[in-house]
Design a protein around this motif. Structure first.
Motif, mmCIF file in Angstrom:
data_model
loop_
_atom_site.group_PDB
_atom_site.id
_atom_site.type_symbol
_atom_site.label_atom_id
_atom_site.label_comp_id
_atom_site.label_asym_id
_atom_site.label_seq_id
_atom_site.Cartn_x
_atom_site.Cartn_y
_atom_site.Cartn_z
ATOM 1 N N UNK A 201 0.832 -1.216 0.000
ATOM 2 C CA UNK A 201 0.000 0.000 0.000
ATOM 3 C C UNK A 201 0.864 1.262 0.000
ATOM 4 N N UNK A 202 2.033 1.214 0.626
ATOM 5 C CA UNK A 202 2.921 2.393 0.619
ATOM 6 C C UNK A 202 3.401 2.675 -0.792
ATOM 7 N N UNK A 203 3.754 1.605 -1.486
ATOM 8 C CA UNK A 203 4.253 1.763 -2.855
ATOM 9 C C UNK A 203 3.150 2.313 -3.770
ATOM 10 N N UNK A 204 1.954 1.760 -3.647
ATOM 11 C CA UNK A 204 0.868 2.211 -4.521
ATOM 12 C C UNK A 204 0.513 3.668 -4.232
ATOM 13 N N UNK A 205 0.488 4.034 -2.972
ATOM 14 C CA UNK A 205 0.202 5.434 -2.627
ATOM 15 C C UNK A 205 1.245 6.358 -3.238
ATOM 16 N N UNK A 206 2.490 5.931 -3.214
ATOM 17 C CA UNK A 206 3.563 6.755 -3.787
ATOM 18 C C UNK A 206 3.373 6.907 -5.293
ATOM 19 N N UNK A 207 2.994 5.831 -5.971
ATOM 20 C CA UNK A 207 2.763 5.924 -7.415
ATOM 21 C C UNK A 207 1.569 6.821 -7.729
ATOM 22 N N UNK A 208 0.559 6.801 -6.872
ATOM 23 C CA UNK A 208 -0.596 7.672 -7.106
ATOM 24 C C UNK A 208 -0.237 9.135 -6.822
ATOM 25 N N UNK A 209 0.607 9.354 -5.835
ATOM 26 C CA UNK A 209 1.011 10.741 -5.565
ATOM 27 C C UNK A 209 1.848 11.307 -6.715
ATOM 28 N N UNK A 210 2.502 10.419 -7.446
ATOM 29 C CA UNK A 210 3.311 10.884 -8.577
ATOM 30 C C UNK A 210 2.443 11.662 -9.567
ATOM 31 N N UNK A 211 1.265 11.149 -9.854
ATOM 32 C CA UNK A 211 0.364 11.857 -10.771
ATOM 33 C C UNK A 211 -0.095 13.182 -10.160
ATOM 34 N N UNK A 212 -0.362 13.182 -8.874
ATOM 35 C CA UNK A 212 -0.819 14.406 -8.198
ATOM 36 C C UNK A 212 0.270 15.488 -8.266
#
Lengths: 467, 64
Positions: free
Chosen positions: A347-358
Motif C-alpha cells: 500500500x505504501x508503494x501504490x500510494x507513492x505511485x498515485x502521488x506521482x500523478x498528483x
C-alpha cells in the motif's frame, strides 16, 4: 600529427574531421592519461583498450577513404558499468553481477555512440546497483573527486563524473534514478543532463528502479553535452518507456540563450536545508540570468518521500533473489536498505505511485507561469570520503539518505534537468539544477549555456551584467 | 510503532519472504524500515491513494 591535441568533444570531432588529428592518436593520448592516474582516481573498472584502438582506426580509415564521419568522430568516451559492453560482464557496481557471463552485445546507447564515431575506452565505477549518492564502493574502492581526491565524487555515477573531471575523456554516460547524474556533476564541477523520463532508451542497461530510471551524459561544456545528447536521442521500442515522439536536436538551441524565458528560483523546501555555499551559488545563477521570480513548490517533501518509497520497493524487488541467497556478497551500505525495501507494505508503494500523478499536476500548473525553475543540486559541496553524516538545518542526518533531497522530487516526475557547476567562493564547487517542463531539454541547455557564458564556474568570477 | 513492533514486523516479513537477516544487520535494517515509515506517513497524508490515478500506464503493444 598535431603537437597539442584537443580535449573537448566538439574540438576533437572537428579536428578529426579536418585531418588535424587522428582518432588513433586521440585515443592513445586518452589511454595514457588513464594509465597515469586511474589508480589514484578510481574512475575505470574496465578498460577496452583494443576495442578503442580498433574503433579509432576505423574512423581514421573512413576519413582516409573519403567517407562521411559521424558527429562524434574520434571522441573518446566511457560508460557507467551498468551499460552492457560486448564481451564484458555488466558489474552494475556489484561483486555478484561481475561474475555474470560477458554481455553478448552493447547497450543501445553505446551502439548509437559507436555509430556516431565515438571511441569507447571502458566501463566506469559506480555505487553498487546504483543505490548510492556517494561514489563509494566496498568492492572496487571509491571513485575520487579529481578536484580534491580526499572528497567524494557523488554517486551513483561517480566514475562517470570522475573520468570527465580528471580529463580522461571529454564525455561519459551515466544514469540517474534519484540524482545519480546531477549529484556527481555538482560535486565534480561538470555539466550533466538528465533528460525527460522516457526520452532516451535504457535498453541494455542494468536497471535499478524502472519507474524512475533515466540515462544521460556528462561533459565539461554545454556544447559537448548537446553534441552527445544529439547522437543519443531517438525513440526505440525496445524500451517500453521510451516515448515515440519527435526528438529535436539541441546543438542549434544552445546559442539562443535565455532571453524571453520566464525563470523562477525555487524557495521553501529547496532553500531550507542548503548550506550557505549552495544558496550563494543559486543566487549567483539567478542574478546572472536576471531571474526575479520565486516559486515555493508545494509538497516537495512528499514528492521526495514518494520517490524514496518507489525506489526502495522496486529496487528491492529487483534484487530479491540476490538478497535471499547472497546477502553477504552485497556492499553493506546497500544491503540493509535492499532488505528493508523488500519488507515494505504494498500500500505504501501504490500510494507513492498515485502521488506521482498528483505532483505532476502541481508542476504542470507552475509551468504555466514559468518556463524554467532553478534549484540547488545538493545541500552541500562534496563531502570527505568516508563521511557518514551531514549537518543540515542544524541537525546531524545520515549523508546517504539526504544528499538527494533536492534532486529526488524532480526526477520523481521525470522533468528534464541540466546540472550546471557554479563556484561561490568555497574551495569546492556547487551545482544547480536547471529544470524545465517535460520534453523541453532545449530550455535546460539554453539556460545552462547562458550560465556557462557568464563565467560562474571560473574561480572568483563575478558576473558583471545580465547576459 | 515501537522498536519491538518494528522488530516483530521485520522478523515476520523476512521469514515469509525467505530472507535471512544476520543479527548484526538488523538494527540498520530496522532504521531503514523506520525511515520508510516516516516517508509513507507523508505520502499517505496527501490523500493520493484514494484520489489520484497511479502514474504507471500500461499500453498494450500491437501483436508482431
Amino acid at each position: 600529427m598535431s603537437a597539442v591535441l584537443p580535449t573537448g568533444a566538439t574540438a576533437i570531432s572537428r579536428a578529426v574531421a579536418e585531418g588535424e588529428a587522428s582518432a588513433e592518436e586521440i585515443a592513445r593520448a586518452a589511454l595514457a592519461r588513464i594509465d597515469a592516474r586511474n589508480a589514484e582516481i578510481g574512475a575505470f573498472t574496465d578498460l577496452t583498450r583494443e576495442r578503442a584502438l580498433a574503433e579509432a582506426r576505423a574512423v581514421d580509415r573512413a576519413r582516409a577513404g573519403g567517407n562521411a564521419l559521424g558527429p562524434l568522430a574520434g571522441v573518446p568516451y566511457a560508460v557507467k558499468n551498468l551499460y552492457a559492453i560486448a564481451g564484458i560482464s555488466t558489474r552494475a557496481g556489484s561483486k555478484i553481477s561481475a561474475a555474470d557471463p560477458p554481455a553478448a552485445g552493447d547497450a543501445l546507447l553505446v551502439s548509437r555512440m559507436k555509430a556516431a564515431g565515438a571511441v569507447l575506452l571502458g566501463a566506469l565505477n559506480m555505487g553498487e546497483y546504483a543505490y548510492d549518492f556517494t561514489g563509494e564502493n566496498a568492492h572496487y574502492g571509491p571513485s575520487r573527486n579529481p578536484l580534491d581526491t580526499t572528497r567524494m565524487t557523488g554517486g551513483s555515477s561517480g566514475g562517470s563524473a570522475a573520468a570527465v573531471a580528471a580529463g580522461f575523456v571529454p564525455v561519459s554516460l551515466g544514469s540517474d534514478t534519484n540524482g545519480s547524474i546531477r549529484v556527481p556533476a555538482a560535486f565534480c564541477g561538470l555539466y550533466g543532463l538528465k533528460p525527460t523520463y522516457g526520452r532516451l532508451p535504457r535498453t541494455g542497461t542494468f536497471p535499478f528502479c524502472d519507474s524512475l530510471d533515466h540515462v544521460g551524459p556528462f561533459a565539461r561544456s554545454v556544447a559537448d553535452l548537446a553534441l552527445v545528447y544529439d547522437a543519443l536521442r531517438g525513440h526505440d521500442p525496445s524500451d517500453p518507456v521510451c516515448a515515440d515522439r519527435p526528438a529535436e536536436v539541441l546543438t542549434p538551441a544552445i546559442v539562443m540563450g535565455h532571453a524571453g524565458l520566464r525563470i523562477a528560483v525555487a524557495t521553501g523546501y529547496f532553500r531550507a536545508d542548503a548550506d550557505p555555499g549552495a544558496l550563494a551559488a543559486l543566487d549567483r545563477a539567478a542574478k546572472a540570468l536576471g531571474a526575479t521570480g520565486e516559486i515555493d513548490i508545494p509538497q516537495a517533501a512528499e514528492a521526495r518521500a514518494a520517490a524514496f518509497l518507489i525506489t526502495n520497493a522496486e529496487g528491492s524487488a529487483l534484487h530479491l533473489e540476490r538478497i535471499r541467497h547472497r546477502p553477504a556478497d552485497f556492499d553493506p551500505d546497500t544491503r540493509d536498505r535492499f532488505i528493508a525495501g523488500a519488507l515494505l507494505p504494498a500500500s505504501w508503494y501504490v500510494a507513492a505511485q498515485r502521488f506521482r500523478r498528483m505532483f505532476e499536476n502541481i508542476l504542470a500548473d507552475i509551468f504555466r507561469r514559468y518556463d524554467v525553475i532553478l534549484a540547488p543540486a545538493t545541500p552541500t559541496s562534496a563531502p570527505r570520503l568516508g563521511q557518514k553524516t551531514l549537518t543540515i538545518g542544524g541537525k546531524e542526518v545520515p549523508l546517504r539518505a539526504h544528499m538527494g533531497i533536492y534532486t529526488q522530487p524532480i526526477s520523481f516526475i521525470g522533468l528534464p534537468v541540466a546540472a550546471v557547476p557554479i563556484r561561490s567562493g568555497a574551495a569546492m564547487p556547487y551545482g544547480i539544477q536547471v529544470i524545465a517542463p517535460p520534453w523541453r531539454e532545449d530550455l535546460c541547455l539554453r539556460v545552462a549555456a547562458s550560465l556557462e557564458a557568464a563565467g560562474l564556474y571560473l574561480p572568483d568570477a563575478t558576473p558583471t551584467t545580465h547576459i | 510503532m515501537t522498536t519491538d513492533q518494528t522488530s516483530c514486523w521485520i522478523d515476520a516479513a523476512a521469514a515469509n519472504l525467505g530472507i535471512a537477516i544476520d543479527p548484526e544487520w538488523k538494527p540498520n535494517v530496522a532504521m531503514f524500515v523506520e525511515v520508510a515509515r516516516s516517508m509513507a506517513r507523508l505520502v499517505e497524508a496527501t490523500g493520493a491513494a484514494s484520489t489520484s490515478e497511479a502514474a504507471p500506464v500500461f499500453t498494450p503493444r500491437d501483436a508482431e
